[in-house]
Design an enzyme around this catalytic site. Structure first.
Site, mmCIF file in Angstrom:
data_model
loop_
_atom_site.group_PDB
_atom_site.id
_atom_site.type_symbol
_atom_site.label_atom_id
_atom_site.label_comp_id
_atom_site.label_asym_id
_atom_site.label_seq_id
_atom_site.Cartn_x
_atom_site.Cartn_y
_atom_site.Cartn_z
ATOM 1 N N LEU A 1 0.866 -1.173 0.000
ATOM 2 C CA LEU A 1 0.000 0.000 0.000
ATOM 3 C C LEU A 1 0.901 1.220 0.000
ATOM 4 O O LEU A 1 1.468 1.604 1.021
ATOM 5 C CB LEU A 1 -0.917 -0.009 1.221
ATOM 6 C CG LEU A 1 -1.854 -1.224 1.330
ATOM 7 C CD1 LEU A 1 -2.845 -1.036 2.477
ATOM 8 C CD2 LEU A 1 -2.601 -1.461 0.021
ATOM 9 N N GLY B 1 2.565 7.438 -0.996
ATOM 10 C CA GLY B 1 3.268 8.627 -1.456
ATOM 11 C C GLY B 1 4.125 9.230 -0.362
ATOM 12 O O GLY B 1 4.912 10.145 -0.624
ATOM 13 N N GLY B 2 3.984 8.725 0.862
ATOM 14 C CA GLY B 2 4.805 9.183 1.969
ATOM 15 C C GLY B 2 6.133 8.437 2.014
ATOM 16 O O GLY B 2 6.328 7.436 1.322
ATOM 17 N N ASP C 1 7.454 6.615 4.453
ATOM 18 C CA ASP C 1 7.453 5.302 5.094
ATOM 19 C C ASP C 1 7.110 4.183 4.113
ATOM 20 O O ASP C 1 7.835 3.186 4.004
ATOM 21 C CB ASP C 1 6.475 5.284 6.274
ATOM 22 C CG ASP C 1 6.890 6.227 7.390
ATOM 23 O OD1 ASP C 1 8.101 6.411 7.587
ATOM 24 O OD2 ASP C 1 6.000 6.788 8.055
ATOM 25 N N SER C 2 6.021 4.324 3.388
ATOM 26 C CA SER C 2 5.629 3.270 2.453
ATOM 27 C C SER C 2 6.601 3.183 1.279
ATOM 28 O O SER C 2 6.787 2.116 0.690
ATOM 29 C CB SER C 2 4.195 3.480 1.953
ATOM 30 O OG SER C 2 4.063 4.705 1.266
ATOM 31 N N CYS D 1 -10.031 2.662 9.964
ATOM 32 C CA CYS D 1 -9.557 2.675 8.580
ATOM 33 C C CYS D 1 -8.678 1.461 8.314
ATOM 34 O O CYS D 1 -8.754 0.848 7.243
ATOM 35 C CB CYS D 1 -8.791 3.956 8.301
ATOM 36 S SG CYS D 1 -8.252 4.120 6.585
ATOM 37 N N CYS E 1 -6.699 11.979 6.850
ATOM 38 C CA CYS E 1 -6.152 12.210 5.516
ATOM 39 C C CYS E 1 -7.109 12.923 4.569
ATOM 40 O O CYS E 1 -6.706 13.807 3.830
ATOM 41 C CB CYS E 1 -5.707 10.883 4.919
ATOM 42 S SG CYS E 1 -7.030 9.661 4.738
#
Length: 357
Positions: A13, A16-17, A19-20, A104, A199
């Protein structure tokens, strides 16, 4: 014991940050070839909201291309608004303090996504600061070494089958280490700030959002100890137990300590961290065990996203219902929050339940 990832189909997943994005790097550097997915949520309607989704998508596209990974957009807009946003509004209307991020994870990231795409994959990888361990053949959620960033509390409501599919490739790192990896690998978002708040709101004020759905409902603000009228609130749903900032009443500081929902009265107490704002005993309901049901004798817990854990004795009073007897009084215990329970060393996350009073 760690999971063996060879020959596993892995979905990342990719938000765009940073961490991912480092998650993608970590997997590719191990010789794995994950597919990347961007979950689209967005605002409920087409409005001029300052949402960062366009920038997020651009970042995700660049990262996926850098590592030669497939990137697909998965639209979970309707599921988010039908489930997570509705849950939030209903809890707020009832006077509770909800946690949309917790729901979420259960309903969208490991729920709706799995139903649409994730069922084709063995594992779903995210940038959460959490870890898993195989203990006696069963998968457990365990805490990250970074006490400030640890996100096991946000994952403590996912289902057992979701936990079995969950993969957290950066969970063993400190946040600073993740930033260093991103800088070293020249990731486009290496210095991008972490997202804050909910978000889909972007920079929209949370209270403005709540007002849009629930409006104002003015009522009295009373001092708990004396019954003296301090002022007027615009709606109980704009306040949470333990709140200090943003009250706007003179002669303070004041803390929100109680809500009388039927009478529409907000109770406050004066002074710095007054005793009335603390509880050492409170009830939780519908306890959700993550891996398996265990006897909760010597445990620790937390009630919000914080590096602090508290020791407690947990007394079962019904099916899924427990009373928390904390060794110390805890500030800001609010109905609707999740109480997350860990083992005595706050290593393994046992599960969580909603606070009812």
């Amino acid at each position: 014991m760690k999971e063996v990832l060879n020959d596993k189909r892995i979905a990342v997943l990719l938000s765009g940050g940073v961490d991912s994005s480092v998650v993608v790097y970590e997997l590719v550097s191990q010789g794995l070839h994950p597919d990347c997915f961007y979950i689209k949520i967005g605002p409920e309607e087409d409005e001029e909201w300052d949402c960062t989704s366009e920038e997020d998508m651009e970042m995700a596209t660049v990262v996926a291309k850098k590592y030669g990974c497939l990137l697909e957009v998965v639209d979970c807009h309707r599921e988010y608004w039908d489930e997570v946003a509705r849950y939030t509004i209903e809890k707020v209307r009832a006077g509770f303090t909800p946690n949309p991020d917790v729901m979420c994870n259960r309903l969208i990231k490991f729920g709706a996504f799995d139903a649409k795409v994730g069922h084709n994959y063995d594992l779903i990888a995210t940038g959460h600061y959490a870890q898993t361990e195989i203990i006696d053949g069963k998968k457990w959620l365990v805490t990250s070494p970074d006490p400030v960033k640890d996100q096991t509390d946000f994952l403590a409501q996912i289902y057992d089958w979701q936990l079995r599919k969950a993969l957290f490739p950066i969970g063993h790192y400190m946040k600073d280490e993740v930033r260093q990896i991103a800088e070293r690998e020249h990731l486009i978002n290496a210095r991008r700030k972490d997202s804050q708040g909910i978000c889909f709101l972007g920079k929209i004020n949370y209270n403005d959002y709540i007002r849009r759905f629930l409006g104002d409902n003015p009522g009295e603000v009373l001092e708990l100890e004396t019954g003296k009228k301090i002022g007027q609130h615009r709606g109980l749903w704009f306040h949470t137990i333990g709140q200090r900032h943003g009250l706007g009443f003179g002669g303070g500081p004041w803390f929100v300590v109680k809500k009388d929902i039927p009478a529409n009265i907000l109770y406050v107490s004066k002074g710095y961290e007054p005793t009335a704002a603390f509880k050492d005993t409170f009830q939780i309901q519908d306890f959700h065990f993550l891996t398996e049901k265990v006897e909760m004798k010597d445990v620790t817990f937390k009630i919000r996203h914080t590096p602090e854990y508290h020791r407690a004795i947990i007394e079962q009073v019904g099916e899924g219902e427990y009373i928390i007897h904390s060794e110390v009084a805890v500030h800001g215990v609010a109905p609707g929050q999740f109480c997350v329970v860990y083992d005595s060393h706050h290593h393994c996350c046992i599960g969580s339940a909603e606070i009812v009073g």
